[in-house]
Design a protein around this motif. Structure first.
Motif, PDB file in Angstrom:
ATOM      1  N   GLU A  11       0.834  -1.202   0.000  1.00  0.00           N
ATOM      2  CA  GLU A  11       0.000   0.000   0.000  1.00  0.00           C
ATOM      3  C   GLU A  11       0.865   1.246   0.000  1.00  0.00           C
ATOM      4  OE1 GLU A  11      -2.260  -0.739   3.599  1.00  0.00           O
ATOM      5  OE2 GLU A  11      -0.970   0.611   4.716  1.00  0.00           O
ATOM      6  N   CYS A  12       0.364   2.284  -0.637  1.00  0.00           N
ATOM      7  CA  CYS A  12       1.033   3.579  -0.632  1.00  0.00           C
ATOM      8  C   CYS A  12       0.003   4.637  -0.232  1.00  0.00           C
ATOM      9  CB  CYS A  12       1.622   3.899  -2.010  1.00  0.00           C
ATOM     10  SG  CYS A  12       2.409   5.537  -2.038  1.00  0.00           S
ATOM     11  N   ARG A  13       0.381   5.455   0.728  1.00  0.00           N
ATOM     12  CA  ARG A  13      -0.524   6.513   1.212  1.00  0.00           C
ATOM     13  C   ARG A  13       0.160   7.876   1.100  1.00  0.00           C
ATOM     14  NH1 ARG A  13      -3.289   2.739   0.480  1.00  0.00           N
ATOM     15  NH2 ARG A  13      -4.520   1.561   2.012  1.00  0.00           N
ATOM     16  N   GLN A  14       1.055   7.993   0.115  1.00  0.00           N
ATOM     17  CA  GLN A  14       1.836   9.232   0.031  1.00  0.00           C
ATOM     18  C   GLN A  14       1.081  10.373  -0.649  1.00  0.00           C
ATOM     19  OE1 GLN A  14       5.994   8.819  -1.055  1.00  0.00           O
ATOM     20  NE2 GLN A  14       6.012   6.695  -0.370  1.00  0.00           N
ATOM     21  N   CYS A  15      -0.053  10.087  -1.254  1.00  0.00           N
ATOM     22  CA  CYS A  15      -0.920  11.173  -1.715  1.00  0.00           C
ATOM     23  C   CYS A  15      -2.362  10.726  -1.483  1.00  0.00           C
ATOM     24  CB  CYS A  15      -0.647  11.534  -3.183  1.00  0.00           C
ATOM     25  SG  CYS A  15      -1.479  10.482  -4.379  1.00  0.00           S
ATOM     26  N   CYS A  16      -3.310  11.537  -1.888  1.00  0.00           N
ATOM     27  CA  CYS A  16      -4.714  11.249  -1.558  1.00  0.00           C
ATOM     28  C   CYS A  16      -5.342  10.145  -2.410  1.00  0.00           C
ATOM     29  CB  CYS A  16      -5.544  12.519  -1.671  1.00  0.00           C
ATOM     30  SG  CYS A  16      -5.128  13.722  -0.404  1.00  0.00           S
ATOM     31  N   ALA A  17      -4.590   9.598  -3.363  1.00  0.00           N
ATOM     32  CA  ALA A  17      -5.147   8.532  -4.199  1.00  0.00           C
ATOM     33  C   ALA A  17      -5.282   7.222  -3.419  1.00  0.00           C
ATOM     34  CB  ALA A  17      -4.273   8.311  -5.436  1.00  0.00           C
ATOM     35  N   PHE A  18      -4.452   7.015  -2.412  1.00  0.00           N
ATOM     36  CA  PHE A  18      -4.483   5.795  -1.582  1.00  0.00           C
ATOM     37  C   PHE A  18      -4.457   4.541  -2.468  1.00  0.00           C
ATOM     38  CE2 PHE A  18      -6.015   6.863   2.924  1.00  0.00           C
ATOM     39  CZ  PHE A  18      -5.256   8.008   2.939  1.00  0.00           C
ATOM     40  N   CYS A  19      -3.288   4.162  -2.894  1.00  0.00           N
ATOM     41  CA  CYS A  19      -3.147   3.002  -3.791  1.00  0.00           C
ATOM     42  C   CYS A  19      -2.844   1.719  -3.017  1.00  0.00           C
ATOM     43  CB  CYS A  19      -2.017   3.245  -4.789  1.00  0.00           C
ATOM     44  SG  CYS A  19      -2.387   4.551  -5.974  1.00  0.00           S
ATOM     45  N   ASP A  20      -3.398   0.636  -3.506  1.00  0.00           N
ATOM     46  CA  ASP A  20      -3.120  -0.691  -2.948  1.00  0.00           C
ATOM     47  C   ASP A  20      -2.704  -1.622  -4.065  1.00  0.00           C
ATOM     48  OD1 ASP A  20      -3.923  -0.684  -0.022  1.00  0.00           O
ATOM     49  OD2 ASP A  20      -5.687   0.204  -0.957  1.00  0.00           O
ATOM     50  N   GLU A  93      -4.491  -0.706  -7.533  1.00  0.00           N
ATOM     51  CA  GLU A  93      -5.817  -0.075  -7.583  1.00  0.00           C
ATOM     52  C   GLU A  93      -5.785   1.222  -6.783  1.00  0.00           C
ATOM     53  OE1 GLU A  93      -8.690  -2.913  -6.170  1.00  0.00           O
ATOM     54  OE2 GLU A  93      -8.621  -4.081  -8.024  1.00  0.00           O
ATOM     55  N   ARG A  94      -6.295   2.282  -7.381  1.00  0.00           N
ATOM     56  CA  ARG A  94      -6.406   3.580  -6.693  1.00  0.00           C
ATOM     57  C   ARG A  94      -7.771   3.650  -6.030  1.00  0.00           C
ATOM     58  NH1 ARG A  94      -3.392   8.211  -9.713  1.00  0.00           N
ATOM     59  NH2 ARG A  94      -4.824   9.514  -8.528  1.00  0.00           N
ATOM     60  N   ALA A  95      -7.790   4.056  -4.773  1.00  0.00           N
ATOM     61  CA  ALA A  95      -9.068   4.165  -4.075  1.00  0.00           C
ATOM     62  C   ALA A  95      -9.804   5.440  -4.464  1.00  0.00           C
ATOM     63  CB  ALA A  95      -8.845   4.137  -2.563  1.00  0.00           C
ATOM     64  N   GLU A 104      -1.345  14.134  -6.941  1.00  0.00           N
ATOM     65  CA  GLU A 104      -0.167  14.002  -7.808  1.00  0.00           C
ATOM     66  C   GLU A 104       0.709  12.868  -7.275  1.00  0.00           C
ATOM     67  OE1 GLU A 104       1.658  15.001 -11.177  1.00  0.00           O
ATOM     68  OE2 GLU A 104      -0.017  16.215 -10.423  1.00  0.00           O
ATOM     69  N   CYS A 105       1.004  11.889  -8.113  1.00  0.00           N
ATOM     70  CA  CYS A 105       1.796  10.737  -7.658  1.00  0.00           C
ATOM     71  C   CYS A 105       3.234  11.163  -7.360  1.00  0.00           C
ATOM     72  CB  CYS A 105       1.797   9.630  -8.712  1.00  0.00           C
ATOM     73  SG  CYS A 105       2.680   8.153  -8.144  1.00  0.00           S
ATOM     74  N   VAL A 106       3.687  10.868  -6.151  1.00  0.00           N
ATOM     75  CA  VAL A 106       5.072  11.162  -5.773  1.00  0.00           C
ATOM     76  C   VAL A 106       5.857   9.865  -5.566  1.00  0.00           C
ATOM     77  CG1 VAL A 106       4.540  13.390  -4.732  1.00  0.00           C
ATOM     78  CG2 VAL A 106       4.388  11.319  -3.325  1.00  0.00           C
ATOM     79  N   ASN A 107       5.253   8.747  -5.916  1.00  0.00           N
ATOM     80  CA  ASN A 107       5.905   7.445  -5.727  1.00  0.00           C
ATOM     81  C   ASN A 107       5.647   6.562  -6.948  1.00  0.00           C
ATOM     82  OD1 ASN A 107       7.150   5.197  -4.623  1.00  0.00           O
ATOM     83  ND2 ASN A 107       5.432   4.657  -3.289  1.00  0.00           N
ATOM     84  N   PRO A 108       6.068   7.007  -8.152  1.00  0.00           N
ATOM     85  CA  PRO A 108       5.736   6.251  -9.364  1.00  0.00           C
ATOM     86  C   PRO A 108       6.304   4.829  -9.363  1.00  0.00           C
ATOM     87  CG  PRO A 108       7.326   8.001  -9.839  1.00  0.00           C
ATOM     88  CD  PRO A 108       6.838   8.224  -8.452  1.00  0.00           C
ATOM     89  N   GLY A 109       7.356   4.601  -8.598  1.00  0.00           N
ATOM     90  CA  GLY A 109       7.938   3.254  -8.537  1.00  0.00           C
ATOM     91  C   GLY A 109       6.969   2.234  -7.974  1.00  0.00           C
ATOM     92  N   PHE A 110       5.942   2.691  -7.273  1.00  0.00           N
ATOM     93  CA  PHE A 110       4.968   1.766  -6.695  1.00  0.00           C
ATOM     94  C   PHE A 110       4.218   1.002  -7.788  1.00  0.00           C
ATOM     95  CE2 PHE A 110       0.829   0.761  -4.670  1.00  0.00           C
ATOM     96  CZ  PHE A 110       1.305   0.034  -3.591  1.00  0.00           C
ATOM     97  N   PHE A 111       4.160   1.595  -8.989  1.00  0.00           N
ATOM     98  CA  PHE A 111       3.437   0.941 -10.080  1.00  0.00           C
ATOM     99  C   PHE A 111       4.294  -0.114 -10.789  1.00  0.00           C
ATOM    100  CE2 PHE A 111       1.087   4.747  -9.232  1.00  0.00           C
ATOM    101  CZ  PHE A 111      -0.238   4.380  -9.435  1.00  0.00           C
ATOM    102  N   ASP A 112       5.588  -0.167 -10.475  1.00  0.00           N
ATOM    103  CA  ASP A 112       6.445  -1.195 -11.068  1.00  0.00           C
ATOM    104  C   ASP A 112       6.073  -2.561 -10.500  1.00  0.00           C
ATOM    105  OD1 ASP A 112       7.714   0.875 -12.323  1.00  0.00           O
ATOM    106  OD2 ASP A 112       9.428   0.913 -10.940  1.00  0.00           O
TER     107      ASP A 112
HETATM  108  S1  SF4 Z   1       1.418   5.340  -5.627  1.00  0.00           S
HETATM  109 FE1  SF4 Z   1       1.427   7.480  -6.296  1.00  0.00          FE
HETATM  110  S2  SF4 Z   1      -0.736   7.910  -6.724  1.00  0.00           S
HETATM  111 FE2  SF4 Z   1      -0.697   6.074  -5.452  1.00  0.00          FE
HETATM  112  S3  SF4 Z   1      -0.912   6.808  -3.324  1.00  0.00           S
HETATM  113 FE3  SF4 Z   1       1.269   6.596  -3.766  1.00  0.00          FE
HETATM  114  S4  SF4 Z   1       1.908   8.641  -4.406  1.00  0.00           S
HETATM  115 FE4  SF4 Z   1      -0.325   8.542  -4.608  1.00  0.00          FE
END
Ligand code: SF4
Ligand code: SF4
Length: 128
Positions: A11-20, A93-95, A104-112
């Motif tokens: 999970e990434c919570r570094q912006c408001c998108a809240f991705c898992d 998946e973005r919540a 704005e995504c600040v952790n694009p590596g999370f999508f790798d």
């Molecule tokens: S992966 Fe990017 S878009 Fe998703 S919560 Fe983290 S910073 Fe935001």
């Protein structure tokens, strides 16, 4: 309570998108993964499937899964609870969706694709 490394990686919570990062069980079936188990629940008469490796911990109703897979969006993903193997199919998946800096995504590596560990040796005969 401290989070496990697996949960932090899922999970990434570094912006408001809240991705898992989620596990797509469709990949388990298509690859005929030997870690996928099935069992029949006597009380409900339902068949469930799960992962012996606990890459996901929920047990999925097979009939509901198949029904969902016939729809346009498919069954989708379940919460990742362990480290995926190279054979595991995952997705992000973005919540929440929105505009502006807050999304704005600040952790694009999370999508790798996650760095996977090699599959442990597995032989059903070990369990007999
Ligand atoms: S992966 Fe990017 S878009 Fe998703 S919560 Fe983290 S910073 Fe935001
Ligand atoms: S190891 Fe991966 S592919 Fe195999 S059943 Fe578990 S989640 Fe599915």
């Amino acid at each position: 309570m401290a989070q496990t490394a697996a949960v932090q990686a899922a999970e990434c919570r570094q912006c408001c998108a809240f991705c898992d990062r989620v596990l797509l069980p469709s990949g388990c079936i298509e690859s005929a993964c030997p870690y996928l188990y099935l069992y029949d629940d006597e009380r409900s008469g339902r068949r469930f499937m799960g992962c012996l490796n606990k890459v996901f911990r929920v047990e999925i109703d097979v009939e509901l899964f198949r029904e969902a897979e016939r729809t346009r969006h498919g069954f989708g993903g379940v919460k990742l609870t362990g480290t995926p193997l190279p054979r595991c199919r995952t997705a992000v998946e973005r919540a929440y969706h929105g505009g502006g800096d807050a999304f704005e995504c600040v952790n694009p590596g999370f999508f790798d694709e996650p760095v996977s560990e090699p599959a442990p040796e597995f032989d059903l005969r070990d369990r007999l």
